[in-house]
Scaffold this motif. Structure first.
Motif: not given
Length: 91
Positions: A40-51, A54-58, A60-66
């Protein structure tokens, strides 16, 4: 402190708490929870980096969902193996 840095620090703290639990706890269920906390910590860091942009990096978001799907599957398998090991059965 920027929002991205805040969430990166929170993610790192979650990862460190999970690592501490993994190294100090002996019960299988608690160790599985500690590993999930690290994930969960890794996923949170990846979402923070994706955000950061302004348009979130798709990607990193796809990697987190997977990663979430894989983490749920791995947790289910680990719980099954830990349950059968506690009862002395073969998986």
């Amino acid at each position: 402190m920027s929002t991205t840095l805040f969430w990166l620090v929170v993610g790192a703290l979650l990862w460190l708490i999970g690592l501490h639990g993994l190294l100090t706890l002996r019960d299988a269920l608690r160790r599985i929870i500690a590993i999930n906390l690290m994930g969960s910590g890794v996923f949170l860091a990846m979402i923070a980096l994706a955000a950061r942009v302004v348009p979130s990096d798709p990607v990193l978001v796809a990697l987190v969902v997977t990663g979430l799907v894989v983490a749920v599957s791995a947790t289910a398998l680990a719980l099954r193996l830990a349950g059968s090991a506690d009862r002395g059965e073969s998986p």
